[in-house]
Design an enzyme around this catalytic site. Structure first.
Site, PDB file in Angstrom:
ATOM      1  N   GLY A 187      -2.016  -4.202   1.280  1.00  0.00           N
ATOM      2  CA  GLY A 187      -2.383  -5.415   0.013  1.00  0.00           C
ATOM      3  C   GLY A 187      -1.952  -4.884  -1.559  1.00  0.00           C
ATOM      4  O   GLY A 187      -3.301  -4.273  -1.503  1.00  0.00           O
ATOM      5  N   ALA A 188      -1.338  -5.105  -2.384  1.00  0.00           N
ATOM      6  CA  ALA A 188      -1.179  -3.761  -3.774  1.00  0.00           C
ATOM      7  C   ALA A 188      -2.456  -3.951  -4.897  1.00  0.00           C
ATOM      8  O   ALA A 188      -2.677  -2.898  -4.488  1.00  0.00           O
ATOM      9  CB  ALA A 188      -0.088  -4.548  -5.030  1.00  0.00           C
ATOM     10  N   ARG A 223       2.249   5.303   1.007  1.00  0.00           N
ATOM     11  CA  ARG A 223       2.579   3.488   0.902  1.00  0.00           C
ATOM     12  C   ARG A 223       3.698   3.771  -0.061  1.00  0.00           C
ATOM     13  O   ARG A 223       3.106   3.903  -1.491  1.00  0.00           O
ATOM     14  CB  ARG A 223       2.021   1.976   0.746  1.00  0.00           C
ATOM     15  CG  ARG A 223       1.554   1.810   2.296  1.00  0.00           C
ATOM     16  CD  ARG A 223       0.985   0.888   2.304  1.00  0.00           C
ATOM     17  NE  ARG A 223       1.939   0.317   2.828  1.00  0.00           N
ATOM     18  CZ  ARG A 223       1.557  -1.589   2.925  1.00  0.00           C
ATOM     19  NH1 ARG A 223       1.078  -2.291   2.696  1.00  0.00           N
ATOM     20  NH2 ARG A 223       3.320  -2.121   3.699  1.00  0.00           N
ATOM     21  N   ASP A 276       4.605  -6.289  -4.984  1.00  0.00           N
ATOM     22  CA  ASP A 276       4.156  -5.286  -4.963  1.00  0.00           C
ATOM     23  C   ASP A 276       4.244  -4.505  -6.540  1.00  0.00           C
ATOM     24  O   ASP A 276       3.716  -3.697  -6.742  1.00  0.00           O
ATOM     25  CB  ASP A 276       4.560  -4.785  -3.923  1.00  0.00           C
ATOM     26  CG  ASP A 276       3.636  -4.913  -2.397  1.00  0.00           C
ATOM     27  OD1 ASP A 276       3.804  -6.292  -2.488  1.00  0.00           O
ATOM     28  OD2 ASP A 276       2.386  -4.684  -2.222  1.00  0.00           O
ATOM     29  N   LYS A 305       6.322  -9.256  -0.294  1.00  0.00           N
ATOM     30  CA  LYS A 305       6.638  -8.449   1.989  1.00  0.00           C
ATOM     31  C   LYS A 305       7.896  -9.356   1.632  1.00  0.00           C
ATOM     32  O   LYS A 305       8.526 -10.199   1.595  1.00  0.00           O
ATOM     33  CB  LYS A 305       5.816  -9.572   1.481  1.00  0.00           C
ATOM     34  CG  LYS A 305       5.859  -9.591   3.141  1.00  0.00           C
ATOM     35  CD  LYS A 305       5.742  -8.112   4.299  1.00  0.00           C
ATOM     36  CE  LYS A 305       4.735  -7.314   3.896  1.00  0.00           C
ATOM     37  NZ  LYS A 305       4.756  -5.802   3.973  1.00  0.00           N
TER      38      LYS A 305
HETATM   39  O1  MRU Z   1       2.280  -4.974   3.484  1.00  0.00           O
HETATM   40  P1  MRU Z   1       1.545  -5.041   3.363  1.00  0.00           P
HETATM   41  O2  MRU Z   1       0.501  -6.108   3.691  1.00  0.00           O
HETATM   42  O3  MRU Z   1       0.056  -4.827   1.850  1.00  0.00           O
HETATM   43  O4  MRU Z   1       2.316  -6.375   2.468  1.00  0.00           O
HETATM   44  C1  MRU Z   1       1.061  -7.311   1.249  1.00  0.00           C
HETATM   45  C2  MRU Z   1       2.373  -8.232   0.524  1.00  0.00           C
HETATM   46  O5  MRU Z   1       3.646  -8.013   0.045  1.00  0.00           O
HETATM   47  C3  MRU Z   1       1.258  -8.916  -0.852  1.00  0.00           C
HETATM   48  O6  MRU Z   1       2.188  -9.959  -1.273  1.00  0.00           O
HETATM   49  C4  MRU Z   1       1.548  -8.063  -2.117  1.00  0.00           C
HETATM   50  O7  MRU Z   1       0.835  -6.821  -1.991  1.00  0.00           O
HETATM   51  C5  MRU Z   1       0.378  -8.499  -3.393  1.00  0.00           C
HETATM   52  S1  MRU Z   1      -0.963  -8.214  -2.928  1.00  0.00           S
HETATM   53  C6  MRU Z   1      -2.111  -9.447  -3.894  1.00  0.00           C
END
Ligand code: MRU
Length: 361
Positions: free
Chosen positions: A56-57, A99, A251, A262
């Protein structure tokens, strides 16, 4: 934050003083096992980010800030400040390779780096111990600000949740993805704290199942019942008029409003527009990247093929078959009804709204 909005779990926290460690709620084993992962080095932190123990970002950004504090523990407190700065810069490379898509990772590291450079300038001839103290308080500040931004996003987004309505969300952009109560889920938590009733539909979010494993668990922990669906079922629900709004996280958001989130988010945006469903993105200012004119420039992480070839550890495809597995896609600004930020709700034209918002103090 009011007591009734406290989360019943902690996604990440720092334990101890400058010699302390980073404690993560290990998201790889949820919902079956709730256990902590303790990171004591920058390499362990980078690995935790890469393997999605923390994800999660915004949470990645906060974890990276603390990871840099761990890296500095290898520099003795009496060593010259410059040595500490060199260590920090090397660690930024290690973490930066974990990442590529969530800009919050780079945003947090750049903020830590600026803080370190300022510390070196203001303490000529100083020692690394000073830098370690200063950077740990900066990481704590990043963490506290993230919590605060989530709460504000919740308050700005809450009026968008209709009483008796149905909300669809994708992946996990809740408390598990931040240091606070989340971005996309924050308006739901605030609305519920005011007694509003609504239905939440949760996309399972193949291939890593952040919706099924994380969002469904997180909502349950907060007493919010959810209905789980496979990603492929969302269009049918929207066509049937059973969804009032889609809310997702982000993200990275480019200057024109194009939004990386995502994989699967783009499809939801297209379908929502087709059927007249509101499509909201919720994100703090640390997720905007004005250095990119459009979403075409956003680097998209490609994940291992094994995530698609198998399901819950069981192989579901012929061994060795080629796999296409981007972790994120980019939803064009045209599909976005509004972006919910900590300073208010941005509506089209998004380029102008984003510019004005980022200039707001
Ligand atoms: O691969 P992830 O689980 O890190 O992907 C997370 C997402 O796509 C979230 O929607 C995004 O990071 C926003 S979190 C507030």
């Amino acid at each position: 934050m009011k007591n009734d909005l406290q989360m019943p779990f902690q996604t990440l926290r720092w334990q101890g003083g400058i010699d302390g460690s980073l404690v993560l709620l290990d998201q790889r084993t949820l919902p079956g096992q709730v256990c902590d992962l303790i990171c004591t080095t920058v390499e362990e932190t980078a690995e935790a980010i890469r393997t999605l123990a923390v994800r999660g970002a915004p949470a990645i950004g906060v974890a990276a800030a603390y990871g840099l504090c761990l890296g500095l523990q290898t520099a003795g407190t009496d060593e010259p400040l410059d040595k500490g700065l060199e260590q920090l810069q090397a660690d930024m490379v290690t973490l930066g390779r974990s990442r590529p898509t969530a800009v919050n990772l780079f945003w947090a590291m750049q903020r830590m780096c600026r803080c370190a450079e300022q510390c070196v300038r203001s303490h000529p001839g100083g020692i690394a111990g000073i830098l370690r103290e200063r950077l740990l308080s900066e990481a704590h500040a990043i963490c506290a600000e993230d919590k605060d931004m989530c709460e504000r996003i919740g308050r700005h987004g809450e009026p968008l949740i209709p009483d008796g309505g149905a909300i669809l969300t994708h992946c996990n952009a809740g408390a598990l993805a931040t240091a606070g109560m989340g971005t996309a889920l924050a308006p739901l938590y605030v609305a519920r704290s005011k007694g509003r009733q609504f239905t939440v539909y949760v996309d399972e979010t193949r291939p890593v199942l952040q919706g099924a494993r994380l969002t469904a668990w997180e909502l349950g922990q907060n007493g919010i019942q959810a209905t789980l669906l496979c990603d492929t079922m969302a269009a049918t629900l929207m066509k049937a008029g059973r969804i009032d709004a889609v809310i997702v996280g982000a993200d990275r958001i480019a200057a024109n409003g194009d939004t990386a989130n995502k994989i699967g988010t783009l499809g939801l945006g297209i379908v929502a527009k087709e059927y007249g469903v509101s499509f909201y993105v919720a994100a703090p200012s640390s997720t905007f990247d004005l250095s990119l004119a459009s979403g075409q420039e956003i680097p998209i992480e490609q994940r291992p093929g094994e995530e698609v070839r198998s399901f819950a550890g069981v192989s579901v495809a012929p061994e060795g078959i080629g796999v296409y597995n981007p972790a994120f896609d980019v939803t064009d600004a045209d599909y976005i009804t509004a972006i919910i930020t900590e300073k208010g709700v941005l509506r089209p034209p998004l380029s102008k709204a984003i510019k004005d918002y980022l200039e707001l103090k």
